[in-house]
Design an enzyme around this catalytic site. Structure first.
Site, PDB file in Angstrom:
ATOM      1  N   HIS A  25      77.185  65.114  15.784  1.00 11.74           N
ATOM      2  CA  HIS A  25      78.358  66.079  16.025  1.00 11.74           C
ATOM      3  C   HIS A  25      78.944  65.922  17.315  1.00 11.74           C
ATOM      4  O   HIS A  25      78.458  66.011  18.163  1.00 11.74           O
ATOM      5  CB  HIS A  25      78.292  67.590  15.745  1.00 11.74           C
ATOM      6  N   TYR A 144      69.554  77.165   8.778  1.00  7.31           N
ATOM      7  CA  TYR A 144      70.027  75.861   8.441  1.00  7.31           C
ATOM      8  C   TYR A 144      69.636  75.134   9.808  1.00  7.31           C
ATOM      9  O   TYR A 144      70.453  75.356  10.818  1.00  7.31           O
ATOM     10  CB  TYR A 144      71.254  75.510   8.266  1.00  7.31           C
ATOM     11  N   LYS A 192      67.721  69.998   8.247  1.00  5.30           N
ATOM     12  CA  LYS A 192      68.553  68.721   7.940  1.00  5.30           C
ATOM     13  C   LYS A 192      67.897  67.721   8.587  1.00  5.30           C
ATOM     14  O   LYS A 192      67.384  67.523   9.715  1.00  5.30           O
ATOM     15  CB  LYS A 192      70.036  68.786   8.921  1.00  5.30           C
ATOM     16  N   ASN A 223      70.524  63.464   3.481  1.00  6.73           N
ATOM     17  CA  ASN A 223      71.694  63.009   3.410  1.00  6.73           C
ATOM     18  C   ASN A 223      71.594  61.522   3.159  1.00  6.73           C
ATOM     19  O   ASN A 223      72.087  60.484   3.794  1.00  6.73           O
ATOM     20  CB  ASN A 223      72.770  63.232   4.582  1.00  6.73           C
ATOM     21  N   HIS A 328      76.571  74.539  -0.572  1.00 10.38           N
ATOM     22  CA  HIS A 328      76.743  73.522   0.804  1.00 10.38           C
ATOM     23  C   HIS A 328      77.572  74.376   1.894  1.00 10.38           C
ATOM     24  O   HIS A 328      78.460  75.237   1.548  1.00 10.38           O
ATOM     25  CB  HIS A 328      77.277  72.291   0.241  1.00 10.38           C
ATOM     26  N   SER A 329      77.452  73.684   2.990  1.00 10.36           N
ATOM     27  CA  SER A 329      78.500  73.937   4.179  1.00 10.36           C
ATOM     28  C   SER A 329      78.592  73.059   5.173  1.00 10.36           C
ATOM     29  O   SER A 329      77.961  71.874   5.192  1.00 10.36           O
ATOM     30  CB  SER A 329      78.040  75.253   4.763  1.00 10.36           C
ATOM     31  N   ASN A 330      79.576  73.171   5.902  1.00  6.92           N
ATOM     32  CA  ASN A 330      80.089  72.427   7.154  1.00  6.92           C
ATOM     33  C   ASN A 330      80.313  73.428   8.253  1.00  6.92           C
ATOM     34  O   ASN A 330      80.361  74.560   7.731  1.00  6.92           O
ATOM     35  CB  ASN A 330      81.215  71.727   6.825  1.00  6.92           C
ATOM     36  N   HIS A 357      76.330  76.901   8.475  1.00  5.24           N
ATOM     37  CA  HIS A 357      76.310  76.610  10.035  1.00  5.24           C
ATOM     38  C   HIS A 357      76.851  77.516  10.600  1.00  5.24           C
ATOM     39  O   HIS A 357      76.893  77.246  12.134  1.00  5.24           O
ATOM     40  CB  HIS A 357      77.274  75.442   9.944  1.00  5.24           C
TER      41      HIS A 357
HETATM   42  O1  GKR Z   1      76.868  69.419   9.583  1.00  3.05           O
HETATM   43  O2  GKR Z   1      76.034  67.344   9.916  1.00  3.05           O
HETATM   44  C1  GKR Z   1      76.252  68.299   9.146  1.00  3.05           C
HETATM   45  C2  GKR Z   1      75.899  68.345   7.748  1.00  3.05           C
HETATM   46  O3  GKR Z   1      75.162  66.931   7.524  1.00  3.05           O
HETATM   47  C3  GKR Z   1      76.892  68.209   6.725  1.00  3.05           C
HETATM   48  O4  GKR Z   1      77.978  67.553   7.245  1.00  3.05           O
HETATM   49  C4  GKR Z   1      76.293  68.144   5.293  1.00  3.05           C
HETATM   50  O5  GKR Z   1      77.572  67.891   4.702  1.00  3.05           O
HETATM   51  O6  GKR Z   1      75.373  70.208   5.502  1.00  3.05           O
HETATM   52  C5  GKR Z   1      75.767  69.080   4.499  1.00  3.05           C
HETATM   53  C6  GKR Z   1      74.626  68.765   3.737  1.00  3.05           C
HETATM   54  O7  GKR Z   1      74.085  69.539   3.299  1.00  3.05           O
HETATM   55  O8  GKR Z   1      74.750  67.744   3.263  1.00  3.05           O
HETATM   56 MG    MG Z   2      73.169  68.197   1.804  1.00  7.04          MG
END
Ligand code: GKR
Ligand code: MG
Length: 433
Positions: A25, A144, A192, A223, A328-330, A357
């Site tokens: 990030h 998270y 994650k 991911n 889902h979130s950002n 997040h």
């Molecule tokens: O915030 O780095 C992040 C996450 O990887 C996010 O961009 C993802 O879209 O949280 C998300 C996910 O569940 O894939």
């Molecule tokens: Mg995801």
């Protein structure tokens, strides 16, 4: 009542160097705050992804919104919101909020939330009461967890204290989770992944299980960083840990890859659900996901799925098909927090705690009057205030907007951050393992 003005405020929010398979990030996450005002003087607020792409879509929808009756959402959807039928919408390569295919849907969603806020204020009812009433009084969220480098985000004089510390080992991840659970009361845990060697991520999940016990369901989301082979290996290794309310989220790329992992795990007698916000990002993904068995839990999103009402529709559809649904979130601020909470509370089938997040942002960046949204036992309580139940602190919006205009970047680029800070040759390779 008509909408008389539509203002768009791009903002920058300090963000620690969190890691994912997309990279690292940046010191600021970009968001957009939207304010609609009506001829009756009612204000509706909303929040969307940030950066140039998001702003351009909001500018483009604006002429259709100014002058419209906020109750007439279907007309706006039919003229604007439907996703583009062509092109690659997959989030395999594009971070959420950067995919041109759902740019229109995201702009519609932002307007819809602000209109629902207006309608709620005009009728004196909370948003969830406009959409069938609450299926639950509070929206549960999960802890998270992210591997992260040292640093608290921000730049120069605005550099933030590193409240969470570096976290690149299983042991420090247990510490991160303990603190998050202690401070927010979360009851479910999402890690994650896609950052360390898979064996270390397996070990992290095992240590989390040892520390929290089976009462805390566990999820891991790399991911798409893994091959089918590695995904199956992780699924087998974490058979116990990911059962009972857990899931394996987007271990590998593509609908076909996900379906293959599922088939091979089932052949081994392992029924761990596969979840996705990468293979399934719109309604036309549901049929193939269901037919091929690629996805058992769909992660909705009130932003790129096209608003709170589409999350509600998705939730009902998943229920009908025997699929689970989560969210889902950002990185986001308190406005999105309340949009997500209302979306969860009007979706009876949403039985998994949603992602957020929010713990990664701080009071210093909140745009809500009265400060950050509070959590009670890991959940956001929907009160009785009209609309989304929030007001903006306009001084804060102005501060964050000023900061945005000083930034040298206008889109999220986690790969570039990796090259800047970790490895000048870093590329996103899929599968990495
Ligand atoms: O915030 O780095 C992040 C996450 O990887 C996010 O961009 C993802 O879209 O949280 C998300 C996910 O569940 O894939
Ligand atoms: Mg995801």
């Amino acid at each position: 009542m008509r909408i008389s003005s539509f203002s768009i405020h791009p903002v920058a929010v300090a963000d620690p160097p969190l890691r994912s398979s997309y990279g690292r990030h940046a010191p600021y996450a970009l968001r957009t705050i939207i304010i609609l005002t009506t001829t009756d003087g009612i204000t509706g607020v909303s929040e969307a992804h940030g950066g140039d792409g998001s702003q351009a879509a909001l500018e483009a929808i604006k002429p259709m919104v100014v002058g419209m009756d906020p109750f007439q959402l279907h007309a706006l959807w039919m003229n604007w919101g439907r996703p583009d039928a062509t092109g690659d919408r997959s989030q395999t390569w594009l971070v959420p909020g950067e995919n041109p295919r759902d740019a229109r849907t995201r702009a519609y969603a932002a307007v819809e939330a602000a209109c629902l806020d207006i309608i709620g204020k005009a009728t004196g009812r909370p948003v969830c009461d406009l959409l069938g009433g609450r299926a639950r009084d509070a929206a549960p969220f999960s802890a998270y967890l992210f591997y992260k480098h040292g640093g608290g985000g921000g730049l120069e004089a605005d550099t933030r204290e590193d409240e969470w510390g570096e976290c690149l080992t299983p042991e420090t991840m247990v510490g991160q989770c303990q603190r998050m659970v202690r401070e927010y009361g979360f009851r479910e845990i999402k890690l994650k992944g896609g950052v360390l060697e898979p064996e270390l991520e397996i070990e992290t999940i095992r240590q989390l299980r040892a520390a929290f016990g089976p009462a805390y369901p566990l999820r891991i989301d790399p991911n798409c960083a893994w091959s089918v082979e590695t995904s199956v290996h992780v699924g087998v290794s974490l058979k116990e840990e990911l059962s009972e309310g857990g899931y394996l989220e987007d271990p590998t790329a593509s609908m076909e890859g996900m379906a293959e992992v599922r088939r091979r795990l089932l052949e081994l007698g392992i029924d761990t659900p596969m979840a996705s916000n990468v293979a399934t990002t719109g309604f036309d993904d549901i049929s193939p996901a269901w037919r091929t068995g690629a996805v058992q839990v769909v992660l909705s999103d009130p932003h790129y799925w096209g608003g709170i009402r589409n999350v509600q529709r998705l939730s009902a559809l998943c229920g009908q098909l025997g699929m689970g649904v989560s969210m889902h979130s950002n990185n986001h601020l308190g406005v999105s927090m309340m949009i997500m909470a209302h979306a969860c509370c009007v979706s009876p089938e949403m039985e998994f705690a949603c992602d957020t997040h929010y713990p990664w942002q701080t009071e210093q960046d909140e745009v809500l009057a009265g400060g950050r949204v509070k959590f009670v036992d890991g959940a956001v309580v929907i009160g009785d205030k009209p609309g989304l139940g929030i007001e903006l602190d306009m001084d804060q919006v102005a501060r964050l907007e000023e900061r945005y205009h000083k930034l040298p970047f206008r889109k999220r680029d986690d790969a570039e951050e990796m090259r800047k800070h970790v490895d000048p040759a870093w590329q996103r390779i899929l599968p990495r393992w």
